[in-house]
Design a protein around this motif. Structure first.
Motif, PDB file in Angstrom:
ATOM      1  N   ASP A   1       0.479  -0.864  -0.060  1.00 41.35           N
ATOM      2  CA  ASP A   1      -0.178   0.028  -0.070  1.00 41.35           C
ATOM      3  C   ASP A   1       0.953   1.593   0.137  1.00 41.35           C
ATOM      4  O   ASP A   1       0.982   2.156   1.064  1.00 41.35           O
ATOM      5  N   LEU A   2       1.667   0.965  -1.028  1.00 43.39           N
ATOM      6  CA  LEU A   2       2.429   2.375  -1.190  1.00 43.39           C
ATOM      7  C   LEU A   2       1.845   3.448  -1.161  1.00 43.39           C
ATOM      8  O   LEU A   2       1.167   3.839  -2.549  1.00 43.39           O
ATOM      9  N   PRO A   3       2.044   5.401  -0.668  1.00 46.28           N
ATOM     10  CA  PRO A   3       1.421   6.298  -1.032  1.00 46.28           C
ATOM     11  C   PRO A   3       1.284   7.223  -2.590  1.00 46.28           C
ATOM     12  O   PRO A   3       3.008   6.941  -2.597  1.00 46.28           O
ATOM     13  N   PHE A   4       0.780   7.572  -2.963  1.00 47.45           N
ATOM     14  CA  PHE A   4       0.787   8.259  -4.246  1.00 47.45           C
ATOM     15  C   PHE A   4       1.405   9.484  -3.183  1.00 47.45           C
ATOM     16  O   PHE A   4       0.547  10.268  -2.431  1.00 47.45           O
ATOM     17  N   ILE A   5       2.038  10.435  -4.307  1.00 48.93           N
ATOM     18  CA  ILE A   5       3.353  11.302  -3.606  1.00 48.93           C
ATOM     19  C   ILE A   5       2.332  12.235  -3.635  1.00 48.93           C
ATOM     20  O   ILE A   5       0.810  13.052  -4.354  1.00 48.93           O
ATOM     21  N   ASP A   6       1.793  13.353  -2.286  1.00 46.53           N
ATOM     22  CA  ASP A   6       0.896  14.545  -2.858  1.00 46.53           C
ATOM     23  C   ASP A   6       1.945  16.211  -2.708  1.00 46.53           C
ATOM     24  O   ASP A   6       3.025  15.439  -1.974  1.00 46.53           O
ATOM     25  N   ALA A   7       2.004  17.255  -2.534  1.00 49.05           N
ATOM     26  CA  ALA A   7       3.064  18.306  -1.910  1.00 49.05           C
ATOM     27  C   ALA A   7       3.558  17.667  -0.353  1.00 49.05           C
ATOM     28  O   ALA A   7       4.412  18.533  -0.980  1.00 49.05           O
ATOM     29  N   ASP A   8       2.400  17.595   0.258  1.00 52.35           N
ATOM     30  CA  ASP A   8       3.289  17.635   1.373  1.00 52.35           C
ATOM     31  C   ASP A   8       3.842  16.780   2.115  1.00 52.35           C
ATOM     32  O   ASP A   8       5.537  17.242   1.902  1.00 52.35           O
ATOM     33  N   ARG A   9       3.943  14.950   0.871  1.00 55.43           N
ATOM     34  CA  ARG A   9       4.997  14.280   0.879  1.00 55.43           C
ATOM     35  C   ARG A   9       6.156  15.460  -0.082  1.00 55.43           C
ATOM     36  O   ARG A   9       7.443  14.090   0.612  1.00 55.43           O
ATOM     37  N   PHE A  10       5.869  15.366  -0.734  1.00 51.87           N
ATOM     38  CA  PHE A  10       7.111  15.813  -2.057  1.00 51.87           C
ATOM     39  C   PHE A  10       8.058  17.066  -1.217  1.00 51.87           C
ATOM     40  O   PHE A  10       9.059  16.718  -1.551  1.00 51.87           O
ATOM     41  N   ALA A  11       7.679  17.866  -0.308  1.00 48.86           N
ATOM     42  CA  ALA A  11       8.187  18.387   0.046  1.00 48.86           C
ATOM     43  C   ALA A  11       9.095  18.450   1.254  1.00 48.86           C
ATOM     44  O   ALA A  11       9.995  18.504   1.739  1.00 48.86           O
ATOM     45  N   ALA A  12       8.002  16.873   2.234  1.00 48.94           N
ATOM     46  CA  ALA A  12       8.880  15.810   3.161  1.00 48.94           C
ATOM     47  C   ALA A  12      10.138  15.575   2.660  1.00 48.94           C
ATOM     48  O   ALA A  12      11.363  15.117   2.837  1.00 48.94           O
ATOM     49  N   ASN A  13       9.902  14.874   1.231  1.00 42.31           N
ATOM     50  CA  ASN A  13      11.202  13.741   0.569  1.00 42.31           C
ATOM     51  C   ASN A  13      12.115  14.674   0.133  1.00 42.31           C
ATOM     52  O   ASN A  13      13.326  14.661   0.080  1.00 42.31           O
ATOM     53  N   LEU A  14      12.259  16.097   0.287  1.00 43.26           N
ATOM     54  CA  LEU A  14      13.082  17.372  -0.315  1.00 43.26           C
ATOM     55  C   LEU A  14      13.507  17.794   1.016  1.00 43.26           C
ATOM     56  O   LEU A  14      15.156  18.212   0.590  1.00 43.26           O
ATOM     57  N   THR A  15      13.219  18.213   1.731  1.00 44.94           N
ATOM     58  CA  THR A  15      13.864  18.149   3.526  1.00 44.94           C
ATOM     59  C   THR A  15      14.782  17.605   3.740  1.00 44.94           C
ATOM     60  O   THR A  15      14.599  16.852   3.695  1.00 44.94           O
ATOM     61  N   PRO A  16      15.908  18.190   3.793  1.00 39.38           N
ATOM     62  CA  PRO A  16      16.950  17.224   4.395  1.00 39.38           C
ATOM     63  C   PRO A  16      16.361  17.330   5.730  1.00 39.38           C
ATOM     64  O   PRO A  16      16.153  17.140   6.224  1.00 39.38           O
ATOM     65  N   TYR A  17      17.200  15.572   6.299  1.00 38.77           N
ATOM     66  CA  TYR A  17      16.770  14.659   7.517  1.00 38.77           C
ATOM     67  C   TYR A  17      17.060  15.887   8.971  1.00 38.77           C
ATOM     68  O   TYR A  17      15.651  16.203   9.022  1.00 38.77           O
ATOM     69  N   ALA A  18      17.850  16.439   8.749  1.00 38.38           N
ATOM     70  CA  ALA A  18      18.299  17.468  10.282  1.00 38.38           C
ATOM     71  C   ALA A  18      16.877  18.914   9.765  1.00 38.38           C
ATOM     72  O   ALA A  18      16.991  19.127  11.157  1.00 38.38           O
ATOM     73  N   ASP A  19      16.638  19.092   8.935  1.00 40.40           N
ATOM     74  CA  ASP A  19      15.823  19.493   8.960  1.00 40.40           C
ATOM     75  C   ASP A  19      13.972  19.858   9.254  1.00 40.40           C
ATOM     76  O   ASP A  19      13.177  20.738   9.496  1.00 40.40           O
ATOM     77  N   ARG A  20      14.321  18.103   8.935  1.00 35.85           N
ATOM     78  CA  ARG A  20      12.521  18.049   9.135  1.00 35.85           C
ATOM     79  C   ARG A  20      11.539  18.094  10.390  1.00 35.85           C
ATOM     80  O   ARG A  20      12.483  17.826  11.158  1.00 35.85           O
TER      81      ARG A  20
END
Length: 198
Positions: A47-66
């Motif tokens: 059940d992989l999620p489809f990408i949305d705006a929030d997930r896209f932004a989270a994926n691009l944010t460096p781990y330490a800054d999330r």
């Protein structure tokens, strides 16, 4: 070879699915030959999620800054990317659904395509970062000729893999298996998978 990543996408069971069977033949042969460990990612069952705006932004944010919410949203992509990074060999079992990849494969691709991690932008265009890995695609179709003009699965998947640096790709397939000679095609594909894994 120390780790094989086995990615499957068929909605059918292991007993019914030709693409699952072909990819399992490759994995079993490669693991027996090399002693590699196997990590399995069943896209049809997770059940992989489809990408949305929030997930896209989270994926691009460096781990330490999330923030906590972003870490939760990015967790599945982090896991999928780590599986790719840890693998020496990747084996896909992919059917053709309506001329293309199953939607779960596209969802997986959207999650693992991360700028700065699996590819980077350069002055001459994007460059894949997952280099030096071997990929096998075991595919099946009921009626679509693989490699023909109706096949949008194999060129798209090969292009995407190349985009993230996975360019050493071999393919084995059984197509048109709903036809009168379908069983013969499956047997021939299974023999080819055994040869590739030997």
């Amino acid at each position: 070879m120390t780790n094989i990543l086995h990615i499957t996408a068929s909605i059918r069971s292991s007993e019914e699915s030709v693409s699952r069977g072909l990819s399992q033949t490759l994995v079993d042969g490669l693991a027996a030959k090399t002693g590699a460990s196997v990590t399995t990612r069943d896209l049809a069952r997770n059940d992989l999620p489809f990408i949305d705006a929030d997930r896209f932004a989270a994926n691009l944010t460096p781990y330490a800054d999330r923030n906590d919410g972003q870490r939760e949203l990015a967790d599945i992509a982090d896991t999928l990317i780590k599986e790719l990074q840890a693998a020496d060999t990747i084996v896909f079992g992919v059917p053709i659904y309506n001329f293309g990849v199953p939607a779960t494969v596209k969802a997986w691709a959207d999650l693992v395509a991360r700028a700065g991690t699996t590819f980077k932008y350069t002055e001459t265009g994007p460059v894949g970062l997952l280099e030096g890995k071997k990929v096998y695609i075991a595919a099946a179709s009921g009626g679509t000729p693989i490699g023909g003009e109706m096949d949008f699965m194999s060129p798209w998947l090969k292009f995407f893999l190349g985009f993230i640096g996975l360019t050493d790709v071999e393919m084995v397939y059984a197509d048109g298996i709903m036809g009168a000679d379908g069983e013969e095609k499956i047997v021939a594909a299974r023999e080819e998978a055994q040869r590739l894994a030997a």
